[in-house]
Design a protein around this motif. Structure first.
Motif, PDB file in Angstrom:
ATOM      1  N   ALA A   1      11.435 -62.588 -10.776  1.00 29.67           N
ATOM      2  CA  ALA A   1      11.365 -61.129 -10.674  1.00 29.67           C
ATOM      3  C   ALA A   1      10.698 -60.505 -11.893  1.00 29.67           C
ATOM      4  O   ALA A   1       9.902 -59.565 -11.769  1.00 29.67           O
ATOM      5  N   ALA A   2      10.992 -61.019 -13.085  1.00 31.11           N
ATOM      6  CA  ALA A   2      10.411 -60.454 -14.302  1.00 31.11           C
ATOM      7  C   ALA A   2       8.904 -60.676 -14.346  1.00 31.11           C
ATOM      8  O   ALA A   2       8.133 -59.771 -14.704  1.00 31.11           O
ATOM      9  N   GLU A   3       8.459 -61.869 -13.968  1.00 30.92           N
ATOM     10  CA  GLU A   3       7.025 -62.163 -13.953  1.00 30.92           C
ATOM     11  C   GLU A   3       6.307 -61.330 -12.900  1.00 30.92           C
ATOM     12  O   GLU A   3       5.192 -60.847 -13.126  1.00 30.92           O
ATOM     13  N   ALA A   4       6.960 -61.146 -11.752  1.00 29.76           N
ATOM     14  CA  ALA A   4       6.350 -60.349 -10.693  1.00 29.76           C
ATOM     15  C   ALA A   4       6.193 -58.893 -11.125  1.00 29.76           C
ATOM     16  O   ALA A   4       5.162 -58.264 -10.868  1.00 29.76           O
ATOM     17  N   ALA A   5       7.207 -58.351 -11.795  1.00 28.30           N
ATOM     18  CA  ALA A   5       7.130 -56.971 -12.273  1.00 28.30           C
ATOM     19  C   ALA A   5       6.021 -56.814 -13.305  1.00 28.30           C
ATOM     20  O   ALA A   5       5.281 -55.823 -13.297  1.00 28.30           O
ATOM     21  N   GLU A   6       5.906 -57.787 -14.206  1.00 29.24           N
ATOM     22  CA  GLU A   6       4.856 -57.732 -15.227  1.00 29.24           C
ATOM     23  C   GLU A   6       3.475 -57.767 -14.576  1.00 29.24           C
ATOM     24  O   GLU A   6       2.590 -56.987 -14.928  1.00 29.24           O
ATOM     25  N   TRP A   7       3.298 -58.660 -13.600  1.00 26.28           N
ATOM     26  CA  TRP A   7       2.000 -58.745 -12.918  1.00 26.28           C
ATOM     27  C   TRP A   7       1.684 -57.435 -12.190  1.00 26.28           C
ATOM     28  O   TRP A   7       0.561 -56.920 -12.284  1.00 26.28           O
ATOM     29  N   LEU A   8       2.664 -56.892 -11.490  1.00 23.23           N
ATOM     30  CA  LEU A   8       2.423 -55.688 -10.699  1.00 23.23           C
ATOM     31  C   LEU A   8       2.022 -54.518 -11.591  1.00 23.23           C
ATOM     32  O   LEU A   8       1.064 -53.792 -11.292  1.00 23.23           O
ATOM     33  N   ASN A   9       2.722 -54.335 -12.701  1.00 22.80           N
ATOM     34  CA  ASN A   9       2.408 -53.205 -13.571  1.00 22.80           C
ATOM     35  C   ASN A   9       1.056 -53.390 -14.273  1.00 22.80           C
ATOM     36  O   ASN A   9       0.326 -52.417 -14.481  1.00 22.80           O
ATOM     37  N   GLU A  10       0.710 -54.617 -14.602  1.00 17.64           N
ATOM     38  CA  GLU A  10      -0.612 -54.865 -15.181  1.00 17.64           C
ATOM     39  C   GLU A  10      -1.711 -54.536 -14.175  1.00 17.64           C
ATOM     40  O   GLU A  10      -2.764 -53.997 -14.539  1.00 17.64           O
ATOM     41  N   ALA A  11      -1.472 -54.844 -12.904  1.00 16.88           N
ATOM     42  CA  ALA A  11      -2.459 -54.531 -11.863  1.00 16.88           C
ATOM     43  C   ALA A  11      -2.634 -53.032 -11.709  1.00 16.88           C
ATOM     44  O   ALA A  11      -3.754 -52.530 -11.539  1.00 16.88           O
ATOM     45  N   ILE A  12      -1.536 -52.289 -11.777  1.00 12.87           N
ATOM     46  CA  ILE A  12      -1.623 -50.829 -11.650  1.00 12.87           C
ATOM     47  C   ILE A  12      -2.303 -50.218 -12.869  1.00 12.87           C
ATOM     48  O   ILE A  12      -3.130 -49.304 -12.741  1.00 12.87           O
ATOM     49  N   VAL A  13      -2.001 -50.722 -14.055  1.00  8.18           N
ATOM     50  CA  VAL A  13      -2.644 -50.226 -15.277  1.00  8.18           C
ATOM     51  C   VAL A  13      -4.148 -50.445 -15.212  1.00  8.18           C
ATOM     52  O   VAL A  13      -4.944 -49.549 -15.540  1.00  8.18           O
ATOM     53  N   SER A  14      -4.565 -51.624 -14.787  1.00 10.83           N
ATOM     54  CA  SER A  14      -6.004 -51.898 -14.725  1.00 10.83           C
ATOM     55  C   SER A  14      -6.678 -51.079 -13.625  1.00 10.83           C
ATOM     56  O   SER A  14      -7.830 -50.646 -13.771  1.00 10.83           O
ATOM     57  N   ALA A  15      -5.953 -50.812 -12.520  1.00 10.31           N
ATOM     58  CA  ALA A  15      -6.497 -49.934 -11.475  1.00 10.31           C
ATOM     59  C   ALA A  15      -6.694 -48.519 -12.022  1.00 10.31           C
ATOM     60  O   ALA A  15      -7.698 -47.865 -11.735  1.00 10.31           O
ATOM     61  N   ASN A  16      -5.737 -48.053 -12.805  1.00  6.76           N
ATOM     62  CA  ASN A  16      -5.848 -46.725 -13.410  1.00  6.76           C
ATOM     63  C   ASN A  16      -7.090 -46.643 -14.302  1.00  6.76           C
ATOM     64  O   ASN A  16      -7.841 -45.657 -14.254  1.00  6.76           O
TER      65      ASN A  16
END
Length: 249
Positions: free
Chosen positions: A68-83
């Motif tokens: 869960a922790a790795e998945a959350a980190e990946w998801l937020n990094e993807a959103i940051v890079s999309a921004n």
């Protein structure tokens, strides 16, 4: 897991500024909804770019099992890079200046859900017992007024600045993301949706339709029909995901 994605232009607007999708791998699923904003159809550009970027990141993800922790980190990094991509695109294209989009993403694992969002597109969680709750908090002016006690929830429904967002993807170089981690089991569901749906259906309406003995496809169609029957002034986009594995507790 089973999932369905639906989008509808609504009964008033001539084009759809919402985007979304369901992206699957062997033991995990990513659901995304984006509701674009901006003049000269730039809202279309913003939401489509956001979905395209996150899909590309998803296709590059390591195939090993994530906790869960790795998945959350990946998801937020993807959103940051999309921004960052949206912000740079808007700065380089005059016709897209000021564009932005909401985003709500749910990364669904076998036992865990990670939900991250920016804006007022929502995620609702339904337990295996049929109890529904909203697990995201709108990043909107009206919601802040309600939280501070300056506005009642009843008055908020009809406030003239109901659609003013305090956070959106692509409008600033840095972005704050809210993230929720949940566990789920068999027969639990999540609903992701743009405000074209959530502005037209109460929580009770949503719960009643999602509890019906019907397929996810039929439930999605019923939700869209309800929103259109209630006026359909906005685009309507949703994803329903049901956990079909494991044992209900």
């Amino acid at each position: 897991m089973k999932a369905v994605f639906k989008t509808d232009c609504g009964k008033v607007r001539t084009h759809n500024e919402d985007s979304g999708g369901i992206f699957e791998q062997s033991e995990r699923l990513l659901a995304v909804i984006a509701d674009g904003m901006g003049g000269h159809r730039a809202g279309d550009v913003a939401s489509q770019l956001a979905i395209k970027h996150i899909k590309e990141k998803w296709e590059q993800i390591d195939e090993r099992k994530l906790d869960a922790a790795e998945a959350a980190e990946w998801l937020n990094e993807a959103i940051v890079s999309a921004n960052q991509e949206l912000y740079h695109y808007a700065s380089e294209h005059e016709e897209c200046r000021g564009m932005g989009t909401t985003i709500v993403c749910a990364l669904c694992l076998d036992k865990h859900l990670i939900v991250s969002h920016v804006g007022d597109s929502r995620c609702y969680f339904m337990t295996s017992n049929g109890e529904l709750s909203q697990i995201t908090e709108d990043h909107s002016l009206v919601n802040e007024l309600v939280k501070s006690g300056q506005l009642s929830e009843a008055d908020a429904e009809y406030h003239p600045r109901k659609h003013v967002l305090l956070r959106a993807l692509g409008t600033e170089p840095e972005i704050n993301i809210d993230t929720v981690k949940l566990t789920w089991e068999k027969d639990c569901k999540i609903l992701l949706c743009s405000d074209g749906l959530s502005n037209k259906l109460s929580d009770d309406d949503l719960q009643n339709i999602l509890s019906e003995q019907a397929s996810l496809e039929e439930q999605a169609e019923a939700l869209i029909q309800y929103a259109n029957n209630a006026g359909g002034e906005d685009n309507i986009t949703l994803v329903i995901v049901e956990q079909t594995d494991g044992e209900a507790l």
